[in-house]
Write an enzyme that holds these catalytic residues in place. Structure first.
Site, mmCIF file in Angstrom:
data_model
loop_
_atom_site.group_PDB
_atom_site.id
_atom_site.type_symbol
_atom_site.label_atom_id
_atom_site.label_comp_id
_atom_site.label_asym_id
_atom_site.label_seq_id
_atom_site.Cartn_x
_atom_site.Cartn_y
_atom_site.Cartn_z
ATOM 1 N N THR A 192 -9.551 -4.817 -2.168
ATOM 2 C CA THR A 192 -9.048 -5.126 -3.508
ATOM 3 C C THR A 192 -10.269 -5.478 -4.334
ATOM 4 O O THR A 192 -11.013 -6.398 -3.970
ATOM 5 C CB THR A 192 -8.080 -6.336 -3.451
ATOM 6 O OG1 THR A 192 -6.994 -6.026 -2.577
ATOM 7 C CG2 THR A 192 -7.547 -6.672 -4.831
ATOM 8 N N GLU B 134 -4.396 0.559 -8.272
ATOM 9 C CA GLU B 134 -3.398 -0.167 -9.046
ATOM 10 C C GLU B 134 -4.135 -0.938 -10.132
ATOM 11 O O GLU B 134 -5.020 -1.741 -9.842
ATOM 12 C CB GLU B 134 -2.586 -1.128 -8.161
ATOM 13 C CG GLU B 134 -1.594 -0.401 -7.274
ATOM 14 C CD GLU B 134 -0.565 -1.325 -6.602
ATOM 15 O OE1 GLU B 134 -0.896 -2.494 -6.354
ATOM 16 O OE2 GLU B 134 0.559 -0.851 -6.337
ATOM 17 N N GLU C 149 2.787 6.525 -10.155
ATOM 18 C CA GLU C 149 3.616 6.727 -11.344
ATOM 19 C C GLU C 149 3.120 7.893 -12.192
ATOM 20 O O GLU C 149 3.913 8.681 -12.689
ATOM 21 C CB GLU C 149 3.623 5.441 -12.185
ATOM 22 C CG GLU C 149 4.290 4.264 -11.504
ATOM 23 C CD GLU C 149 3.906 2.942 -12.136
ATOM 24 O OE1 GLU C 149 2.888 2.344 -11.714
ATOM 25 O OE2 GLU C 149 4.611 2.502 -13.065
ATOM 26 N N HIS D 144 6.562 -1.029 -14.385
ATOM 27 C CA HIS D 144 6.107 -0.588 -13.062
ATOM 28 C C HIS D 144 7.224 -0.751 -12.028
ATOM 29 O O HIS D 144 7.520 0.172 -11.269
ATOM 30 C CB HIS D 144 4.877 -1.390 -12.621
ATOM 31 C CG HIS D 144 4.463 -1.129 -11.203
ATOM 32 N ND1 HIS D 144 3.957 0.077 -10.770
ATOM 33 C CD2 HIS D 144 4.503 -1.927 -10.101
ATOM 34 C CE1 HIS D 144 3.696 0.014 -9.470
ATOM 35 N NE2 HIS D 144 4.032 -1.202 -9.037
ATOM 36 N N GLN E 226 1.854 2.586 3.254
ATOM 37 C CA GLN E 226 2.746 1.551 2.751
ATOM 38 C C GLN E 226 4.214 1.932 2.961
ATOM 39 O O GLN E 226 5.029 1.102 3.403
ATOM 40 C CB GLN E 226 2.472 1.342 1.254
ATOM 41 C CG GLN E 226 3.276 0.217 0.611
ATOM 42 C CD GLN E 226 2.871 -0.021 -0.847
ATOM 43 O OE1 GLN E 226 1.857 0.493 -1.314
ATOM 44 N NE2 GLN E 226 3.660 -0.792 -1.567
ATOM 45 N N ASP F 32 -6.219 -2.924 -7.155
ATOM 46 C CA ASP F 32 -5.633 -3.208 -5.844
ATOM 47 C C ASP F 32 -5.377 -1.868 -5.131
ATOM 48 O O ASP F 32 -4.291 -1.304 -5.187
ATOM 49 C CB ASP F 32 -4.321 -3.983 -6.024
ATOM 50 C CG ASP F 32 -3.859 -4.634 -4.726
ATOM 51 O OD1 ASP F 32 -4.713 -4.876 -3.853
ATOM 52 O OD2 ASP F 32 -2.650 -4.898 -4.596
ATOM 53 N N ASP G 52 -0.387 -11.545 -4.749
ATOM 54 C CA ASP G 52 -0.157 -10.435 -5.671
ATOM 55 C C ASP G 52 1.290 -10.476 -6.145
ATOM 56 O O ASP G 52 2.210 -10.464 -5.333
ATOM 57 C CB ASP G 52 -0.457 -9.108 -4.956
ATOM 58 C CG ASP G 52 -0.655 -7.959 -5.938
ATOM 59 O OD1 ASP G 52 -0.850 -8.225 -7.141
ATOM 60 O OD2 ASP G 52 -0.626 -6.810 -5.490
ATOM 61 N N GLU H 116 -4.516 -3.775 -12.360
ATOM 62 C CA GLU H 116 -3.983 -5.133 -12.403
ATOM 63 C C GLU H 116 -4.962 -6.054 -13.119
ATOM 64 O O GLU H 116 -6.125 -5.719 -13.335
ATOM 65 C CB GLU H 116 -3.766 -5.676 -10.970
ATOM 66 C CG GLU H 116 -2.843 -4.836 -10.128
ATOM 67 C CD GLU H 116 -2.263 -5.578 -8.917
ATOM 68 O OE1 GLU H 116 -2.290 -6.835 -8.921
ATOM 69 O OE2 GLU H 116 -1.781 -4.909 -7.996
ATOM 70 N N ARG I 293 -0.582 4.717 -0.217
ATOM 71 C CA ARG I 293 0.859 4.828 -0.491
ATOM 72 C C ARG I 293 1.660 5.316 0.704
ATOM 73 O O ARG I 293 2.786 4.877 0.942
ATOM 74 C CB ARG I 293 1.108 5.788 -1.660
ATOM 75 C CG ARG I 293 0.550 5.322 -2.965
ATOM 76 C CD ARG I 293 1.292 4.129 -3.494
ATOM 77 N NE ARG I 293 0.661 3.635 -4.715
ATOM 78 C CZ ARG I 293 0.855 2.429 -5.200
ATOM 79 N NH1 ARG I 293 1.641 1.569 -4.574
ATOM 80 N NH2 ARG I 293 0.254 2.060 -6.303
ATOM 81 N N LYS J 209 -2.642 -2.356 2.062
ATOM 82 C CA LYS J 209 -3.263 -3.110 0.970
ATOM 83 C C LYS J 209 -4.539 -3.819 1.393
ATOM 84 O O LYS J 209 -5.386 -4.109 0.552
ATOM 85 C CB LYS J 209 -2.279 -4.175 0.464
ATOM 86 C CG LYS J 209 -1.012 -3.608 -0.130
ATOM 87 C CD LYS J 209 -1.278 -2.966 -1.478
ATOM 88 C CE LYS J 209 0.027 -2.613 -2.159
ATOM 89 N NZ LYS J 209 -0.197 -2.202 -3.555
#
Lengths: 415, 415
Positions: free
Chosen positions: B254, B195, B360, B129, B237, B230, B122, B197, B234, B250
């Site tokens: 995914t 996420e 975000e 971002h 993490q 993904d 990744d 992606e 949070r 993570k």
């Protein structure tokens, strides 16, 4: 217990060990499942019909994954039968023709990667190593990160770049920042390092995404252990690793020993788990002893020089157990597969002669060590061969063979 | 170009697309290679004898890896023949019996993971971002790390936990630190996130350890693209990621879309590469345009609610190209295999409505967004289904289908 195979004194592979590997021979290029005994290999594919039918396909495979997948009870069955076959007076001992087809010299054989490694994870479970690195980069006050004693810190590594002992490693090219705050440069890594590690293979059937493996279940999920050298480009790592962790500094190659030593062979050498304070969360607790007195050595053999031991460490220095590593790995639901490889992280002891990396031995390059006549090192030089050895010592020795690899010069860049 | 298959207006899969996937049907549980066309799938295993002999085995495989391994020229051959077969008046069009055996409704089919993924990486290649996350955690002055504009920051992910669109994801349990400086707690993740992606599959033969792939060679190494979610815990993490990067936050799952869109289908939608200042090192430079105008959408559908779009972003926002990602990935000698998956990292645009994560969008949980009547979100709730869609729009649409997944409640912990 006495085997008909001649086992030299101090051999890594007495009948109490019986490690698994994947080998081929000059006369037969097929990769087969073998068990090391003394200086020989018993070819399990050649004696598969002595075993229960449900394991025979696994013994005829070209990687250990099928045997790993069969699970704990099958491993015990196979181990018992293998031992019995190797005892003096066994049906194998009496069958000269079969012995010729089933027993090969290690010196005439080529060893291969023991498993197809689906995923490789590297932990950071030695408190002395984590403390040393922390002191170097953040000072004594903040040496251990706040999370370190609460969970086995780890990260996902690169499975494709795990190679078997003997594979040479080219010094990598990469980006580094020689002076803090200035622009980076591109060129050969200057701070090439080894990392003294051990690793284990996951066994049992695949778990499902979302499924957790408890510490209790984890005990039956450890197929066996290998030695590991997790080659590291320290200068590349320092520049790249913020904020997502090491990447190209590690994926240049990770070497493992060829023989996978079963947990059953290590159990007579169990020692108390490392004391943990604070007490971990329940999902990380277990009563079972799962720590082992495995002596570990790192040697450097400079080109045209002699092999010199630069570190003498021990697996028992690990703060977190393999069972805790497994439980933590899967706590958020990560699925595990037979053949997954979980590594300890650099294993350093408390004293300078037991540090598991040149980063620590040279204390970030501030001091040199001797590696033979007129030869000193802070980090690895081209031509250096790194040899990691390991064994449990008692009435007999349970050894791992070694994991070795030579540093070759960088290949120049051409676009 | 006109195909005999009926393709609805605004379909993601006109004859200009021809994405690959692995599918099975209720009457035939075997996984086969298929190509999406309109609302149908052409079963390449059923028409394999129309293709050159050297690709036929790959078309009869149950994953796309063999086709990926064949390389660039083979992909062009296969694509041309597939298109010709689907044209009105083709030998397939004229063969009613074969059409019955070779063409299936997507709505009657089950999609599977398109490849056996050896390794998953990744990246972190969206400047908006990386800047947003940097501002949140380090302030405006230090938003982008010093290395960010010199190299495509990335890390190794967990290959085993990559799943195909439609797979539900359990809210994970894990360790978090609700109050900075205080002891962590264990329990269900509170800050569950998606996420947005995209990712691509590596093709061509395996490279060797120590071998570098240049940006020039990389252009023929990109088999095709998928959408990716993904999933991220949070709060887990934030507590675990120092100093080795994200791990259990993570590997809980995914998700990728089922159809792999070939680069050839995207090329008409190429847009200039993102301007890079400072100029990257030579190993990261390339003249070839390898950026695409792919519109991306994230929708949330709350349980019993309606689907609401919460982000509208674009692949073109990526600072680093796929070719640079490949060249950097292999610069220290990491070997790449067909079927390896390389992801972009969260793709955020400059404006708030184009942010690619709830982290975000809710600006670290400081503001809520509406997801339908009387429903607001800062992070994901149990029962929320996240749907990522993407397409290139022009005279026709090159779409990716979608990647969807529902958040299920946490499974209580039992030791």
């Amino acid at each position: 217990m006495s085997t008909f195979v001649q086992v030299p004194a101090e051999s890594d592979f007495p009948i109490q060990n019986l490690p698994y590997g994947i080998f081929s021979t000059s006369c037969n290029a097929n990769r087969r499942v073998g068990v090391a005994i003394g200086e020989q290999i018993l070819d399990l594919s050649a004696v598969a019909n002595f075993y229960p039918e449900y394991v025979q396909n696994a013994l005829r495979a070209n990687v250990l994954n099928p045997l790993m997948a069969l699970g704990y009870d099958a491993w015990n069955d196979v181990r018992t039968i293998t031992r019995d076959l190797l005892l003096a007076g066994s049906s194998l001992d009496k069958n000269e023709e079969l012995k010729k087809r089933a027993i090969f010299k290690q010196s005439d054989s080529t060893m291969h990667l023991p498993a197809s490694i689906g995923d490789y994870t590297d932990f950071y479970s030695s408190i002395h190593h984590a403390t040393n690195v922390g002191i170097m980069f953040r000072g004594k006050e903040n040496a251990l990160m706040p999370n370190w004693k609460y969970l086995p810190v780890g990260y996902h590594g690169r499975a494709s770049s795990v190679v078997v002992s003997g594979t040479p490693i080219n010094r990598p090219l990469g980006q580094t920042q020689p002076v803090d705050g200035e622009a980076p440069v591109f060129g050969p890594c200057r701070l090439m390092d080894f990392e003294l590690e051990m690793a284990f293979f996951i066994g049992g059937p695949p778990t499902k995404l979302g499924e957790r493996v408890t510490t209790k279940e984890a005990a039956k999920r450890v197929f066996g252990f290998v030695l590991m050298n997790d080659w590291s480009a320290r200068d590349v790592q320092k520049w790249e690793y913020v904020p997502l962790g090491p990447f190209t500094a590690k994926n240049l190659g990770t070497s493992i020993s060829a023989w996978v030593v079963p947990v059953a062979a290590l159990q007579p050498f169990a020692v108390p788990n490392f004391p943990q304070e604070p007490k971990p969360f329940p999902y990380l607790q277990h009563d079972e002893v799962f720590n082992f007195n495995i002596e570990l050595f790192v040697d450097i053999k400079p080109e045209n020089g002699t092999q010199v031991t630069v570190s003498h460490s021990n697996y028992r220095h690990l703060y977190w157990t393999a069972l805790q590593q497994i439980a933590h790995h899967s706590v958020t639901g990560c699925n595990l597969n037979p053949g997954d490889l979980l590594a300890s992280g650099t294993i350093s002891g408390e004293t300078e002669d037991s540090y598991g990396s040149m980063l620590e031995i040279s204390w970030k390059g501030t001091r040199s060590i001797s590696v033979g006549e007129n030869q000193t090192r802070k980090f690895l030089q081209d031509g250096d061969e790194v040899v990691i050895r390991g064994f449990c010592n008692g009435d007999y020795r349970i050894g791992f063979g070694d994991v070795r690899g030579k540093v070759l010069p960088a290949i120049p860049f051409e676009n």
